[in-house]
Design a protein around this motif. Structure first.
Motif, short mmCIF file in Angstrom:
data_model
loop_
_atom_site.label_atom_id
_atom_site.label_comp_id
_atom_site.label_asym_id
_atom_site.label_seq_id
_atom_site.Cartn_x
_atom_site.Cartn_y
_atom_site.Cartn_z
N LYS A 17 0.82 -1.22 0.00
CA LYS A 17 0.00 0.00 0.00
C LYS A 17 0.86 1.26 0.00
O LYS A 17 0.45 2.29 -0.53
N ALA A 18 2.04 1.17 0.61
CA ALA A 18 2.95 2.33 0.64
C ALA A 18 3.77 2.43 -0.63
O ALA A 18 4.58 3.35 -0.77
N GLY A 19 3.58 1.49 -1.57
CA GLY A 19 4.32 1.53 -2.84
C GLY A 19 5.76 1.07 -2.72
O GLY A 19 6.62 1.45 -3.52
N VAL A 20 6.04 0.24 -1.74
CA VAL A 20 7.40 -0.21 -1.47
C VAL A 20 7.70 -1.47 -2.28
O VAL A 20 6.89 -2.38 -2.36
N VAL A 21 8.89 -1.51 -2.84
CA VAL A 21 9.40 -2.71 -3.51
C VAL A 21 10.38 -3.36 -2.54
O VAL A 21 11.37 -2.74 -2.14
N LEU A 22 10.09 -4.59 -2.13
CA LEU A 22 10.98 -5.30 -1.23
C LEU A 22 12.11 -5.93 -2.03
O LEU A 22 11.88 -6.58 -3.04
N VAL A 23 13.33 -5.74 -1.54
CA VAL A 23 14.51 -6.31 -2.18
C VAL A 23 15.35 -6.98 -1.10
O VAL A 23 15.63 -6.37 -0.07
N ALA A 24 15.73 -8.22 -1.33
CA ALA A 24 16.61 -8.94 -0.42
C ALA A 24 17.91 -9.25 -1.15
O ALA A 24 17.90 -9.58 -2.34
N ILE A 25 19.01 -9.13 -0.43
CA ILE A 25 20.31 -9.47 -1.00
C ILE A 25 20.95 -10.47 -0.06
O ILE A 25 21.19 -10.18 1.12
N GLY A 26 21.22 -11.66 -0.57
CA GLY A 26 21.83 -12.70 0.24
C GLY A 26 23.28 -12.91 -0.15
O GLY A 26 23.72 -12.52 -1.24
N SER A 27 24.04 -13.54 0.74
CA SER A 27 25.45 -13.78 0.47
C SER A 27 25.70 -15.19 -0.08
O SER A 27 26.84 -15.57 -0.31
N GLY A 28 24.65 -15.93 -0.31
CA GLY A 28 24.79 -17.31 -0.79
C GLY A 28 24.75 -17.41 -2.31
O GLY A 28 24.97 -16.44 -3.04
N SER A 29 24.42 -18.59 -2.77
CA SER A 29 24.38 -18.88 -4.21
C SER A 29 22.97 -18.64 -4.76
O SER A 29 22.01 -18.53 -3.99
N PRO A 30 22.83 -18.58 -6.09
CA PRO A 30 21.49 -18.46 -6.67
C PRO A 30 20.55 -19.60 -6.24
O PRO A 30 19.38 -19.36 -5.96
N ALA A 31 21.08 -20.81 -6.13
CA ALA A 31 20.25 -21.94 -5.71
C ALA A 31 19.77 -21.75 -4.27
O ALA A 31 18.61 -22.03 -3.94
N GLN A 32 20.64 -21.25 -3.40
CA GLN A 32 20.26 -20.98 -2.01
C GLN A 32 19.23 -19.86 -1.94
O GLN A 32 18.31 -19.90 -1.11
N ALA A 33 19.35 -18.87 -2.80
CA ALA A 33 18.38 -17.77 -2.84
C ALA A 33 17.00 -18.29 -3.25
O ALA A 33 15.98 -17.92 -2.67
N LYS A 34 16.97 -19.18 -4.25
CA LYS A 34 15.70 -19.77 -4.68
C LYS A 34 15.07 -20.57 -3.54
O LYS A 34 13.86 -20.52 -3.33
N GLU A 35 15.89 -21.28 -2.79
CA GLU A 35 15.39 -22.05 -1.66
C GLU A 35 14.83 -21.13 -0.57
O GLU A 35 13.79 -21.39 0.02
N PHE A 36 15.50 -20.00 -0.33
CA PHE A 36 15.02 -19.01 0.65
C PHE A 36 13.65 -18.48 0.22
O PHE A 36 12.72 -18.42 1.03
N VAL A 37 13.54 -18.09 -1.04
CA VAL A 37 12.28 -17.55 -1.56
C VAL A 37 11.15 -18.56 -1.38
O VAL A 37 10.05 -18.21 -0.93
N ALA A 38 11.42 -19.82 -1.71
CA ALA A 38 10.40 -20.86 -1.59
C ALA A 38 10.07 -21.16 -0.13
O ALA A 38 8.90 -21.26 0.24
N SER A 39 11.08 -21.25 0.71
CA SER A 39 10.88 -21.62 2.12
C SER A 39 10.10 -20.56 2.90
O SER A 39 9.31 -20.89 3.78
N PHE A 40 10.35 -19.30 2.58
CA PHE A 40 9.73 -18.21 3.34
C PHE A 40 8.65 -17.47 2.56
O PHE A 40 8.17 -16.44 3.00
N SER A 41 8.28 -18.00 1.38
CA SER A 41 7.28 -17.36 0.52
C SER A 41 7.61 -15.89 0.34
O SER A 41 6.73 -15.02 0.40
#
Length: 125
Positions: free
Chosen positions: A9-33
């Motif tokens: 509602k505030a027009g915010v774009v959420l951005v996360a930056i992880g220190s792991g690999s692309p595969a780990q990032a995909k797992e994070f996205v899936a695990s935490f929706s």
């Protein structure tokens, strides 16, 4: 994500930056929706640019242990580790022309930003 509707509602774009690999990032996205943009920075350039702290004591010191015990009492459990375990994160609200409206640098594991303060900063930006 409890605050996601309010950020939308505030027009915010959420951005996360992880220190792991692309595969780990995909797992994070899936695990935490996670419903935002996800990037990886295994070289920690972004972390350094935002002057985020890093170190063994930051991850395993007394403050981290205290945060961990508090989280466990609330039912949280440590999941699978990924990325640089010694690197602490942070949270920033960046607005037009890269103006920083809110900044929080985790000083230890479990030292999280107050999401109500983050939301107020988002609305103000």
């Amino acid at each position: 994500m409890v605050f996601k509707d309010q950020f939308d509602k505030a027009g915010v774009v959420l951005v996360a930056i992880g220190s792991g690999s692309p595969a780990q990032a995909k797992e994070f996205v899936a695990s935490f929706s996670f419903d935002g943009e996800m990037y990886v920075d295994p070289g920690l350039k972004t972390y350094k640019a935002f002057k985020l702290v890093r170190g063994l004591w930051r991850t395993l010191g007394p403050a981290s242990v205290g945060h961990g015990l508090s989280a466990m009492k609330k039912g949280f459990r440590q999941g699978k580790n990924a990325g640089d375990l010694w690197q602490q994160g942070g949270m920033f609200v960046v607005g037009p022309e890269n103006q920083i409206f809110f900044q929080h640098r985790n000083q230890a594991a479990g030292d999280h930003a107050d999401l109500n303060a983050v939301l107020r900063a988002c609305k103000a930006s």
